[in-house]
Design a protein around this motif. Sequence first.
Motif, PDB file in Angstrom:
ATOM      1  N   PRO A  43       0.817  -1.217   0.000  1.00 39.83           N
ATOM      2  CA  PRO A  43       0.000   0.000   0.000  1.00 39.83           C
ATOM      3  C   PRO A  43       0.854   1.273   0.000  1.00 39.83           C
ATOM      4  O   PRO A  43       2.012   1.270   0.426  1.00 39.83           O
ATOM      5  CB  PRO A  43      -0.801  -0.104   1.306  1.00 39.83           C
ATOM      6  N   SER A  44       0.259   2.365  -0.465  1.00 40.96           N
ATOM      7  CA  SER A  44       0.936   3.658  -0.462  1.00 40.96           C
ATOM      8  C   SER A  44       0.983   4.275   0.930  1.00 40.96           C
ATOM      9  O   SER A  44       1.744   5.209   1.166  1.00 40.96           O
ATOM     10  CB  SER A  44       0.211   4.629  -1.413  1.00 40.96           C
ATOM     11  N   PHE A  45       0.170   3.749   1.845  1.00 44.57           N
ATOM     12  CA  PHE A  45       0.163   4.280   3.210  1.00 44.57           C
ATOM     13  C   PHE A  45       0.359   3.146   4.203  1.00 44.57           C
ATOM     14  O   PHE A  45       0.070   1.986   3.909  1.00 44.57           O
ATOM     15  CB  PHE A  45      -1.131   5.045   3.520  1.00 44.57           C
ATOM     16  N   GLU A  46       0.900   3.513   5.366  1.00 44.05           N
ATOM     17  CA  GLU A  46       1.185   2.539   6.421  1.00 44.05           C
ATOM     18  C   GLU A  46       0.733   3.124   7.757  1.00 44.05           C
ATOM     19  O   GLU A  46       0.401   4.301   7.862  1.00 44.05           O
ATOM     20  CB  GLU A  46       2.688   2.225   6.477  1.00 44.05           C
ATOM     21  N   GLN A  47       0.736   2.287   8.784  1.00 46.87           N
ATOM     22  CA  GLN A  47       0.413   2.746  10.126  1.00 46.87           C
ATOM     23  C   GLN A  47       1.432   3.811  10.570  1.00 46.87           C
ATOM     24  O   GLN A  47       2.628   3.678  10.322  1.00 46.87           O
ATOM     25  CB  GLN A  47       0.438   1.584  11.111  1.00 46.87           C
ATOM     26  N   LEU A  48       0.951   4.853  11.226  1.00 45.14           N
ATOM     27  CA  LEU A  48       1.849   5.907  11.677  1.00 45.14           C
ATOM     28  C   LEU A  48       2.914   5.376  12.628  1.00 45.14           C
ATOM     29  O   LEU A  48       4.066   5.819  12.608  1.00 45.14           O
ATOM     30  CB  LEU A  48       1.055   7.023  12.365  1.00 45.14           C
ATOM     31  N   LYS A  62       9.081  14.518  10.586  1.00 48.55           N
ATOM     32  CA  LYS A  62       8.422  15.599   9.851  1.00 48.55           C
ATOM     33  C   LYS A  62       8.201  15.240   8.389  1.00 48.55           C
ATOM     34  O   LYS A  62       7.471  15.925   7.689  1.00 48.55           O
ATOM     35  CB  LYS A  62       9.247  16.878   9.942  1.00 48.55           C
ATOM     36  N   LEU A  63       8.841  14.169   7.901  1.00 53.07           N
ATOM     37  CA  LEU A  63       8.662  13.769   6.511  1.00 53.07           C
ATOM     38  C   LEU A  63       7.292  13.170   6.249  1.00 53.07           C
ATOM     39  O   LEU A  63       6.858  13.074   5.108  1.00 53.07           O
ATOM     40  CB  LEU A  63       9.729  12.736   6.118  1.00 53.07           C
ATOM     41  N   VAL A  64       6.594  12.757   7.278  1.00 50.30           N
ATOM     42  CA  VAL A  64       5.383  11.960   7.111  1.00 50.30           C
ATOM     43  C   VAL A  64       4.167  12.847   6.823  1.00 50.30           C
ATOM     44  O   VAL A  64       3.870  13.780   7.562  1.00 50.30           O
ATOM     45  CB  VAL A  64       5.111  11.107   8.366  1.00 50.30           C
ATOM     46  N   TYR A  65       3.482  12.527   5.725  1.00 49.19           N
ATOM     47  CA  TYR A  65       2.172  13.105   5.462  1.00 49.19           C
ATOM     48  C   TYR A  65       1.131  12.257   6.189  1.00 49.19           C
ATOM     49  O   TYR A  65       0.882  11.119   5.817  1.00 49.19           O
ATOM     50  CB  TYR A  65       1.859  13.089   3.962  1.00 49.19           C
ATOM     51  N   GLU A  66       0.533  12.800   7.232  1.00 48.86           N
ATOM     52  CA  GLU A  66      -0.457  12.051   7.999  1.00 48.86           C
ATOM     53  C   GLU A  66      -1.822  12.115   7.318  1.00 48.86           C
ATOM     54  O   GLU A  66      -2.204  13.157   6.768  1.00 48.86           O
ATOM     55  CB  GLU A  66      -0.557  12.603   9.416  1.00 48.86           C
ATOM     56  N   LEU A  67      -2.539  10.990   7.343  1.00 49.40           N
ATOM     57  CA  LEU A  67      -3.911  10.936   6.842  1.00 49.40           C
ATOM     58  C   LEU A  67      -4.836  11.179   8.030  1.00 49.40           C
ATOM     59  O   LEU A  67      -4.923  10.354   8.944  1.00 49.40           O
ATOM     60  CB  LEU A  67      -4.197   9.585   6.186  1.00 49.40           C
ATOM     61  N   LYS A  68      -5.485  12.294   8.034  1.00 53.22           N
ATOM     62  CA  LYS A  68      -6.250  12.778   9.175  1.00 53.22           C
ATOM     63  C   LYS A  68      -7.249  11.739   9.679  1.00 53.22           C
ATOM     64  O   LYS A  68      -7.979  11.131   8.910  1.00 53.22           O
ATOM     65  CB  LYS A  68      -6.986  14.061   8.791  1.00 53.22           C
ATOM     66  N   ASP A  69      -7.247  11.545  10.983  1.00 50.54           N
ATOM     67  CA  ASP A  69      -8.210  10.704  11.704  1.00 50.54           C
ATOM     68  C   ASP A  69      -8.084   9.204  11.415  1.00 50.54           C
ATOM     69  O   ASP A  69      -8.913   8.417  11.869  1.00 50.54           O
ATOM     70  CB  ASP A  69      -9.660  11.132  11.406  1.00 50.54           C
ATOM     71  N   ASP A  70      -7.057   8.776  10.688  1.00 50.55           N
ATOM     72  CA  ASP A  70      -6.945   7.363  10.327  1.00 50.55           C
ATOM     73  C   ASP A  70      -5.751   6.662  10.952  1.00 50.55           C
ATOM     74  O   ASP A  70      -5.574   5.453  10.754  1.00 50.55           O
ATOM     75  CB  ASP A  70      -6.858   7.203   8.803  1.00 50.55           C
TER      76      ASP A  70
END
Length: 215
Positions: A43-48, A62-70
């Motif tokens: 996947p393009s996204f992973e657990q924070l 600071k490199l991480v683009y967080e997906l809000k509320d997920d």
Amino acid sequence: MADLQLPRGTRDLMPNEAIFRNEVLKKIEHLLQQFGFTTIDTPSFEQLTLLYAKSGIGEESKLVYELKDDDLGLRYDNTVSLARFVSMHKDIQLPFKRYYIGKVWRHEEPQHLRYREVTQVDADIVGGSETESDSEIIALGGKIMEALGIDYAIKLSDRRMMNSVLTTLGVSEDKALPTLRAIDKLDRKSSQEIAQLISSIGVESNIVDSIMDLV
């Protein structure tokens, strides 16, 4: 619609540019397969928690683009996903030679030729002989440069050696990694700027002078 703009740190590729980029990637992928690497898809996204876990070995949170509320974030490199993949699939035969070509996203200030969204080619060997694996990756990099018609030179360094040198010069363990990161910017910044960076970490001025004399 006249005021539409690209998101900062991204770019559009015109058809000729996209075709050229794809041809380059095809050549690289062919060599990867010749070297015995196989690909996976993640996947393009992973657990924070996973993305932030790598901060301890050199990446900045600071490199991480967080997906809000997920509790998720966009991957900033492909190695993070590989680490999770191998951990979850313990029946994989080792050494496991994997390549991946895909987009990654880095939440940093855009600079000239430094984008927030990039296509990354990644090749890793999990398990096996460390020396043989390192040699194979270096050889692969050289073959790719040759296939693309690029003149190149391979420079080798060893983190263990650099850490030993910094310890000998009097750099404390907690300041070693940020000092190495500063030194790595020598190809983009002046010696004076590097010295200022190292000083800002809290390294004493006489040690900074010794480091700059060395590098």
